[in-house]
Design an enzyme around this catalytic site. Structure first.
Site, PDB file in Angstrom:
ATOM      1  N   GLN A 239       0.831  -1.203   0.000  1.00  0.00           N
ATOM      2  CA  GLN A 239       0.000   0.000   0.000  1.00  0.00           C
ATOM      3  C   GLN A 239       0.872   1.263   0.000  1.00  0.00           C
ATOM      4  O   GLN A 239       0.372   2.358  -0.187  1.00  0.00           O
ATOM      5  CB  GLN A 239      -0.947   0.012   1.206  1.00  0.00           C
ATOM      6  CG  GLN A 239      -2.077  -1.004   1.069  1.00  0.00           C
ATOM      7  CD  GLN A 239      -3.070  -0.990   2.223  1.00  0.00           C
ATOM      8  OE1 GLN A 239      -3.307  -2.033   2.824  1.00  0.00           O
ATOM      9  NE2 GLN A 239      -3.644   0.149   2.534  1.00  0.00           N
ATOM     10  N   ARG A 386      -9.651  -0.356   7.287  1.00  0.00           N
ATOM     11  CA  ARG A 386     -10.443   0.651   6.604  1.00  0.00           C
ATOM     12  C   ARG A 386     -10.764   1.791   7.570  1.00  0.00           C
ATOM     13  O   ARG A 386     -11.899   2.203   7.721  1.00  0.00           O
ATOM     14  CB  ARG A 386     -11.735   0.070   6.064  1.00  0.00           C
ATOM     15  CG  ARG A 386     -12.267   0.906   4.905  1.00  0.00           C
ATOM     16  CD  ARG A 386     -13.358   0.167   4.213  1.00  0.00           C
ATOM     17  NE  ARG A 386     -13.874   0.976   3.112  1.00  0.00           N
ATOM     18  CZ  ARG A 386     -14.291   0.453   1.984  1.00  0.00           C
ATOM     19  NH1 ARG A 386     -14.228  -0.825   1.783  1.00  0.00           N
ATOM     20  NH2 ARG A 386     -14.777   1.220   1.057  1.00  0.00           N
ATOM     21  N   CYS A 387      -9.744   2.232   8.253  1.00  0.00           N
ATOM     22  CA  CYS A 387      -9.950   3.284   9.227  1.00  0.00           C
ATOM     23  C   CYS A 387      -8.623   3.915   9.494  1.00  0.00           C
ATOM     24  O   CYS A 387      -7.621   3.245   9.612  1.00  0.00           O
ATOM     25  CB  CYS A 387     -10.480   2.687  10.501  1.00  0.00           C
ATOM     26  SG  CYS A 387      -9.789   3.446  11.933  1.00  0.00           S
ATOM     27  N   GLU A 762     -13.068   5.412   4.332  1.00  0.00           N
ATOM     28  CA  GLU A 762     -13.150   4.740   5.626  1.00  0.00           C
ATOM     29  C   GLU A 762     -14.367   5.130   6.439  1.00  0.00           C
ATOM     30  O   GLU A 762     -14.752   4.417   7.364  1.00  0.00           O
ATOM     31  CB  GLU A 762     -11.884   5.065   6.415  1.00  0.00           C
ATOM     32  CG  GLU A 762     -10.672   4.711   5.596  1.00  0.00           C
ATOM     33  CD  GLU A 762      -9.397   5.163   6.256  1.00  0.00           C
ATOM     34  OE1 GLU A 762      -8.429   4.441   6.168  1.00  0.00           O
ATOM     35  OE2 GLU A 762      -9.409   6.234   6.873  1.00  0.00           O
TER      36      GLU A 762
END
Ligand SMILES: Cc1cc2nc3c(=O)[nH]c(=O)nc-3n(C[C@H](O)[C@H](O)[C@H](O)COP(=O)(O)OP(=O)(O)OC[C@H]3O[C@@H](n4cnc5c(N)ncnc54)[C@H](O)[C@@H]3O)c2cc1C
Lengths: 808, 284
Positions: A239, A386-387, A762
């Site tokens: 990522q 996802r945060c 997110e």
């Protein structure tokens, strides 16, 4: 000159910001033409895989690879002893700790990498793994962080000095040999004083369980060391490809210009692919050792059991208020289970991420937060899923505390939120724990949400349901889940955000081609978010060339400008800003060229959609396409040929998206089965670049939130065995389990972002988890429930009902 | 998730299958849809050096219905059951149950024979077949024999079938009366937290006969004769339901797993059975 199309048509042709342009990526994804790491096949490529520990805590007394080396096709077996001379048996983590690449004398979690078997193909590697004989001497296992802080068992001998003292960790003094750090924010004494003297105080202890992002594509890499020119090429599920290049250089000693890191298509990341894994290092070492390319790909069990997990936060809260519901103080303590190594991926100064956003959307004058990180015999990780950096935990905490306070005050939880929201006119607002919220209009969003779902009507229906239940007319209860979240994304300002010393700016480089098309390269990398679609839209609006004529390229460190990658909803806030800024540099030069061509002064032309026009004479213009060509074929005094720009953007602040979610759920008290009747999600992510992509992001995030709230977990038994290592037991929802989502929005642009965008990837996860959880808990409020822990799977919901005496 | 190496065979007839089984003994296993066996091999929990695929063996994939019984070939898939209109008419419980097994992808591959032969307590068809009083036809080198479903299951993965026998068909006496297959699961593709198969015959206002079997609540499927008996002669009122549930609870022996602890499973088993009986009775 006259146009044959209208201005509106010109705008439409650009497919710029605000339009639901179809995703350009999908043509290849829907046809199976994506190019993922496992699709990479090189001549003579070998395959490596791990011998993993069956024990959660054990000493390794011997590793015998002789039989494995006899297995046909097996070429080499690497152990820590082989990596040690290279200094690669341990590696730094992004959190300032270090982690074993291969077990160095002991293992700290089940599934830990013990030896790396390199073979001609993955089948031979699998057989080789079976043949490696490892002798383990079991050690006492510690899976509970509270017990860990009391235990005599030392998990990390490497962090205890010879005289038995504890040297400071990366984040300061350590209280116990299994303690990692204490991190504090806010004012302790004033907060305690406010709470001690408050009219009303609500307290709650909650556990945000361990779970896992579980991307569809697992982690993997292909390393190819070219010994002739000394260049290493590393493809992988990264990522943050540039950060990986720097780390590889630092730990291997290979100069950075000799390392090329490529993130090809990535099948979902959600934070799972931010960190550096032993597999990456071992594939590199194996390629150096064998002189051949080496591939490593996790299987599903490896991914679930060993790569970065999320959460595992034990949170204790106190919230104080006046009798009429005005919140006066908030106190939060977290015991954070980080597993065997501290391998979080938070900015250096934030070992608990942005947990200090836990005052949420509320004007809370006094607050204090302390987080203790702890080692246990579980897999390392602690990325957020996802945060952005523990915001999910923070929002869950405050949105539960609000509900608990509402119960204590005997007040409606929607109303309690309303009277405590930060008001529109208070922005920019500095929260008690330090963050400066850029913009917001919470009351408008909340009222819109409540009106849309007919909140009053729902409460009336719920009250009737409770009556019917008590009268024996139904066995189903109704829950109304509320959640109002404020996110903090776009990490982040270099002055306070770095990872391993690398500032968290991002970048964009644009080249306009002579015939009016372009390529833009960014320091980020899409994992499904649709960057190639949206970033082209930003540029289309900024430089007046159609999005369809702009290629977006990411993920190759030899060509892309340096950036910190994609996670924490940072791509649009940071790289999106860089894109706009680079676009504006192009436009500035284009303006000079246009003025020259139109034979007027620079200031006499202005930008209009896809062209520069002479002020007051709209028939005199040069389109961006014409300007592009001119930049390559005209000798313009004082202006260099070509049309290129690069921008490195250091954001002045984070951005603060927010939203209002409401869930209506029916719960079968006898079986514990919940049924989601309605889910409404209002998101305010500032300026909306592509509404369709936003909606897709919201659907995906909500589905993950549903999973986490209703059953998804990484669970261990007392021996540290992972009980949820396959998709049979790890809940990954399908279309079957997912309700219909209603999406909605308000638009409150970020005042400091060039295009006012805030990031959205997110939000639905962050806001969704407390919403689903609150719905379950709210169903039982009338019967005395204040709080139960997630995941709310059937048996836990059933247990709540049972504990409340609802089974007669 | 890679199985150990194995030899793959695809014989054209049963004689070929049986001779391979004889030759390799314990080291050989037949494969039907592979959707229980292959995962076990990948996890290296099953070691099968010689894998005999049944796909090309003739005569195993027919469905025959006459006035007395249904005969389903071992290689008939779960999807075939769902898509068979005749079968849905004469034994609708088969379709109702099959629709609750796994997911469509698995059902296209998974077979009736594999599901009942597997011996996993999580499989839905064993309980279903016990409820319907089916019998399984097996063939070995010594010839064929018929084993009642109610006598087939000995323990988890242990059945009355000998290792060198192959299951060829399932015979079901034509069911009568109302039916229901009720299953609670955590998600699509999951094995049962608790499941109940019920077939009830109503005569006038009372229950003439009832057959009840439970799934995934012991190490074998549980045919609860007592639970059925508790309904016979009653109007299937509250007292009868309670008695049937109590009888069933006496027969099952659930264990704790990720689905939940024993108390929860017992409670849910009772609720699921109740619902199954109520639905079957309403259809009787
Ligand atoms: C994700 C998933 C979810 C599932 N969920 C469910 C569920 O909810 N309910 C359920 O009931 N099942 C479920 N299953 C299992 C599925 O129904 C299998 O297909 C079934 O259990 C086995 O059938 P098969 O044809 O695939 O058999 P195989 O996997 O080929 O064989 C299973 C076993 O039976 C033996 N065998 C097969 N055929 C014969 C024969 N003719 N004679 C002798 N022995 C034989 C094999 O040797 C093997 O030991 C699930 C499977 C998966 C992968």
């Amino acid at each position: 000159m006259k146009d044959d199309i209208t201005r509106d048509e010109r705008v439409e042709n650009l497919k710029g910001m605000g339009c639901s342009r179809k995703r350009v990526e999908d043509a290849r994804f829907t046809q199976g033409k994506g190019n993922y790491v496992d699709d990479i096949k090189l001549d003579g490529m070998l395959f490596g895989d791990f011998v993993r520990s069956p024990y959660a805590h054990a000493r390794i007394t011997n590793i015998d690879a002789a039989a494995a080396l006899e297995v046909p096709g097996v070429i080499a077996v690497l152990t820590a002893a082989d990596l040690e001379p290279l200094g690669l048996h341990w590696m730094p983590t992004l959190a300032g700790d270090k982690q074993m690449v291969l077990a160095d004398g002991k293992v700290l979690f089940q599934g830990q990498e013990v030896a790396f078997v390199v073979a001609e193909d993955r089948y031979a590697a699998a057989d080789g793994i079976e043949a490696v004989e490892v002798e383990y001497e079991e050690l006492p296992v510690v899976v509970d962080p509270f017990a860990a802080l009391q235990s005599d068992v030392v998990l990390r001998e490497d962090l205890v000095a010879e005289d038995g003292s504890l040297p400071d960790g990366a984040h300061g003094p350590r209280k116990h040999h299994n303690h990692i750090f204490t991190w504090e924010a806010g004012d302790k004494e004033p907060t305690e004083q406010v709470i001690d003297t408050a009219e009303v105080v609500a307290e709650e202890t909650m556990y945000y369980h361990r779970t896992h992002p579980c991307p569809l594509e697992t982690c993997g890499s292909v390393a190819s060391m070219d010994k002739v020119n000394g260049k290493l090429t590393l493809w992988g599920t990264f990522q943050a490809p540039h950060a990986i290049r720097t780390i590889v250089s630092l730990i291997s000693g290979i100069e950075e210009h000799n390392i090329r890191v490529i993130s090809p298509d990535i099948g979902g990341g959600f934070g799972n692919k931010v960190g550096a894994y032993p597999g990456y290092v071992c594939s590199v070492v194996a390629s150096i050792v064998t002189g051949k390319p080496v591939k490593w790909i996790e299987d599903r069990m490896d991914n679930l059991m060993t790569t970065a997990f999320a959460r595992d936060y034990h949170m204790t809260g106190k919230i104080s208020a006046t009798r009429d519901g005005k919140i006066t103080g908030l106190h939060c303590h977290v015991t954070a289970d980080h597993g065997g190594f501290d391998a979080c991926a938070d900015p250096t100064k934030f070992p608990a991420g942005f947990m200090n956003i836990c005052t949420g959307s509320y004007d809370i004058p006094t607050a204090y937060l302390a987080v203790d990180g702890v080692y246990t015999n579980k897999a390392p990780g602690g990325v957020s899923y996802r945060c952005s950096f523990r915001v999910t935990e923070a929002v869950y905490f405050i949105e539960r505390m609000i509900e608990v306070l509402a119960i204590k005050l005997n007040m409606d939880a929607a109303e309690l939120r309303r009277i405590n929201f930060i008001k529109k006119e208070q922005f920019p607002y500095t929260a008690a724990l330090g963050w400066e919220y850029d913009s917001g209009d919470y009351h408008t969003a909340w009222d819109k949400a409540l009106d849309t779902v007919d909140y009053k009507g729902l409460r009336a229906e719920q009250a009737q349901r409770v009556e019917d239940f008590k009268a024996g007319k139904t066995r189903k209860l109704m829950g109304i889940g509320l959640s109002f979240f404020t996110e903090i994304v776009g990490a982040g300002p270099v002055k306070n955000c770095d990872i391993l010393g690398l500032g968290m700016f991002d970048s964009c480089e644009i080249r306009i081609h002579p015939t009016g098309s372009a390529i833009a390269r960014l320091g980020t990398i899409s994992q499904g978010q649709g960057h190639a679609t949206t970033f082209a839209q930003i540029l289309a609006s900024e430089i007046g060339l159609p999005a369809d004529s702009i290629t977006i390229e990411e993920g190759d460190t030899d060509t892309a400008p340096y950036g910190l990658g994609t996670y924490g909803s940072r791509s649009t806030p940071v790289a999106g800003a860089a894109t706009a800024m680079a676009g504006r540099k192009i436009r500035a030069k284009a303006q000079m060229i246009a003025a020259y061509l139109l034979e007027v002064h620079d200031n006499d032309v202005e930008f209009d959609v896809d062209r520069f026009v002479v002020k007051g004479a709209p028939e005199r213009f040069k389109t961006m396409k014409e300007i592009a060509f001119a930049s390559y074929n005209q000798a313009i005094p004082g202006v260099e040929p070509g049309l290129e720009a690069v921008s490195y953007y250091d954001p002045p602040n984070m951005t603060y998206p927010f939203g209002a979610y409401i869930c209506v759920m029916d719960i079968d008290v006898d079986t514990g089965v919940p049924e989601i009747r309605r889910f409404y999600a209002l998101d305010d992510c500032g300026t909306r670049i592509n509404p369709m992509i936003i909606e897709g992001q919201v659907h995906g995030g909500l589905t993950e939130a549903l999973a986490v709230a209703l059953g998804q977990e990484i669970a261990y038994d007392d021996m540290g065995n992972c009980k949820t290592g396959t998709l049979m037991d790890f809940f990954l929802p399908t279309a079957w389990e997912v309700p219909n989502y209603e999406t909605d929005y308000t638009v409150t642009p970020s005042p400091h972002h060039p295009i006012g965008a805030k990031g959205v990837g997110e939000s639905p996860h962050v806001g969704g988890v407390p919403c689903f959880s609150n719905a379950v808990q709210d169903a039982f409020r009338a019967f005395g429930n204040t709080h139960t822990n997630m995941p709310h799977d059937h048996w836990r919901i059933w247990k709540t009902a049972s504990d409340l005496g609802l089974h007669g | 998730m890679i199985p150990a190496a194995f030899e793959y065979y695809r014989p054209k007839d049963m004689a070929g299958v049986l001779s391979l089984l004889e030759e390799h003994g314990d080291d050989a296993r037949v494969m039907a849809g592979g959707h229980s066996l292959i995962p076990m091999m990948k996890l290296r929990m099953a070691d099968v050096p010689h894998l005999i695929d049944l796909q090309d063996v003739d005569g195993l994939s027919g469905v025959e219905i006459d006035n007395e019984a249904i005969r389903i070939g071992a290689m008939v898939t779960q999807a075939d059951i769902i898509d068979h209109p005749e079968l849905a008419k004469v034994a609708p419980i088969l379709r109702e149950a099959a629709l609750q097994i796994a997911d469509p992808q698995v059902r296209y591959m998974g077979t009736v024979g594999g599901n009942v032969a597997n011996g996993d307590p999580g499989n839905d068809m064993p309980g279903l077949m016990q409820c319907l009083d089916a019998s399984f036809r097996v063939i070995g080198l010594d010839g064929e024999r018929e084993i009642p479903a109610r006598d087939f299951y000995e323990a988890a993965y242990m059945t009355a079938r000998e290792d060198e026998e192959v299951l060829t068909a399932v015979s079901i006496p034509l069911p009568a009366g109302g039916y229901a297959y009720e299953k609670q699961k955590r998600k699509i593709g999951d094995y049962a937290t608790a499941a109940a198969a019920v077939q009830i015959v109503k005569d006038g206002g009372t229950c003439a006969s009832a057959s009840i079997a439970m799934t995934n609540l012991s190490d074998t499927p549980i045919y609860s004769e007592a639970a059925g008996a508790a309904l016979v002669g009653t109007t299937v009122d509250e007292a009868a339901l309670a008695a049937a549930v109590a009888a069933m609870l006496g027969d099952i022996d659930p264990t704790e797993d990720n689905r939940g602890p024993v108390a929860f499973k017992n409670h849910v088993a009772g609720i699921i059975l109740r619902r199954a009986i109520e639905r079957a009775w309403s259809r009787a």
